[in-house]
Write an enzyme that holds these catalytic residues in place. Structure first.
Site, PDB file in Angstrom:
ATOM      1  N   ASP A 179      21.865   0.965  20.535  1.00 21.50           N
ATOM      2  CA  ASP A 179      21.739  -0.356  19.512  1.00 21.50           C
ATOM      3  C   ASP A 179      22.210  -0.988  20.666  1.00 21.50           C
ATOM      4  O   ASP A 179      22.936  -1.198  21.867  1.00 21.50           O
ATOM      5  CB  ASP A 179      22.934   0.088  18.412  1.00 21.50           C
ATOM      6  CG  ASP A 179      24.854  -0.152  19.062  1.00 21.50           C
ATOM      7  OD1 ASP A 179      25.029  -0.056  19.854  1.00 21.50           O
ATOM      8  OD2 ASP A 179      25.406  -0.486  17.878  1.00 21.50           O
ATOM      9  N   LYS A 205      16.445   5.610  18.946  1.00 17.17           N
ATOM     10  CA  LYS A 205      17.557   5.392  18.884  1.00 17.17           C
ATOM     11  C   LYS A 205      18.216   6.271  17.389  1.00 17.17           C
ATOM     12  O   LYS A 205      19.234   6.775  17.274  1.00 17.17           O
ATOM     13  CB  LYS A 205      17.725   3.742  18.673  1.00 17.17           C
ATOM     14  CG  LYS A 205      19.148   3.538  18.432  1.00 17.17           C
ATOM     15  CD  LYS A 205      19.457   2.307  17.809  1.00 17.17           C
ATOM     16  CE  LYS A 205      19.616   2.147  16.244  1.00 17.17           C
ATOM     17  NZ  LYS A 205      20.026   1.228  15.477  1.00 17.17           N
TER      18      LYS A 205
END
Ligand code: SF4
Length: 212
Positions: free
Chosen positions: A139, A121
């Site tokens: 997220d 991420k």
């Protein structure tokens, strides 16, 4: 799940709402951005933006982070959640950058994910925000909306990222995650989505019980 045509329509509508979405973290250099992204895990961008002006002044380079060490960096970030772990990540990353990358942040995904404190991420958000590369960092907002809006399903953020990067048309990929984060943060909120004022209301295929 949405069909290919419906996904295209969704992307087009999202793009119209946010044609040039911006990351709300404040940063000026790749080093500042990566520190801000590391700090933003489990914290709001607002909180991060509150501490970064002093952090950027006090720790302007990886070299300075290594010189200061964890005890010197920690005071700059101590009002952010999980500050001990985040301090450790920043200093370990800085050390690795100095040792192997001439103090510069690499710009390719496969190298980034080998660095301390950087997972898929973080690497995706970094490349997407700093270099407009077509990664879709997942997220909490992107994960939640991918499911609610029936874009795809997945048990983990990594699984959702892999699917989104396959199904989102190339021309919409670069702005997609940032736009979805803005939608999730301000309109399609977890508990009380503001459907009455949502610009995507007419094409939204969330279950009726999800809508408010
Ligand atoms: S209409 Fe409601 S559920 Fe659908 S995207 Fe908008 S806020 Fe979210």
């Amino acid at each position: 799940m949405l069909s290919k045509a419906e996904i295209e329509q969704f992307c087009e509508a999202l793009h119209e709402v946010h044609p040039d979405p911006k990351c709300e973290l404040i940063w000026h250099t790749p080093w500042e951005l990566i520190m801000a992204i590391i700090l933003s895990a489990q914290s709001t961008d607002k909180n991060v933006n509150r501490v970064t002006p002093e952090l950027f002044k006090g720790v302007p380079t990886p070299k300075k982070a290594v010189e200061l060490g964890e005890d010197g960096v920690r005071p700059f970030v101590k009002s952010v959640n999980y500050f001990n772990n985040k301090t450790r990540s920043i200093v370990a990353l800085a050390q690795k950058l100095l040792d192997e990358y001439n103090g510069e942040m690499p710009t390719d995904f496969d190298t980034l994910v080998t660095l301390p404190g950087i997972g898929r991420k973080t690497a995706s958000v970094f490349l997407n925000v700093a270099y407009h590369k077509p990664y879709i960092g997942v997220d909490t907002h992107v994960f939640r909306l991918a499911h609610r809006l029936k874009l795809c399903t997945g048990k983990t953020p990594a699984e959702v990222q892999e699917k989104l990067e396959k199904i989102i048309p190339e021309k919409y990929k670069t702005g997609f995650a940032l736009a979805l984060v803005l939608l999730g943060r301000y309109i399609c909120q977890a508990r009380k989505p503001k459907c009455g004022e949502c610009p995507l209301y007419t094409i939204c295929q969330a279950d009726e019980k999800e809508k408010k």
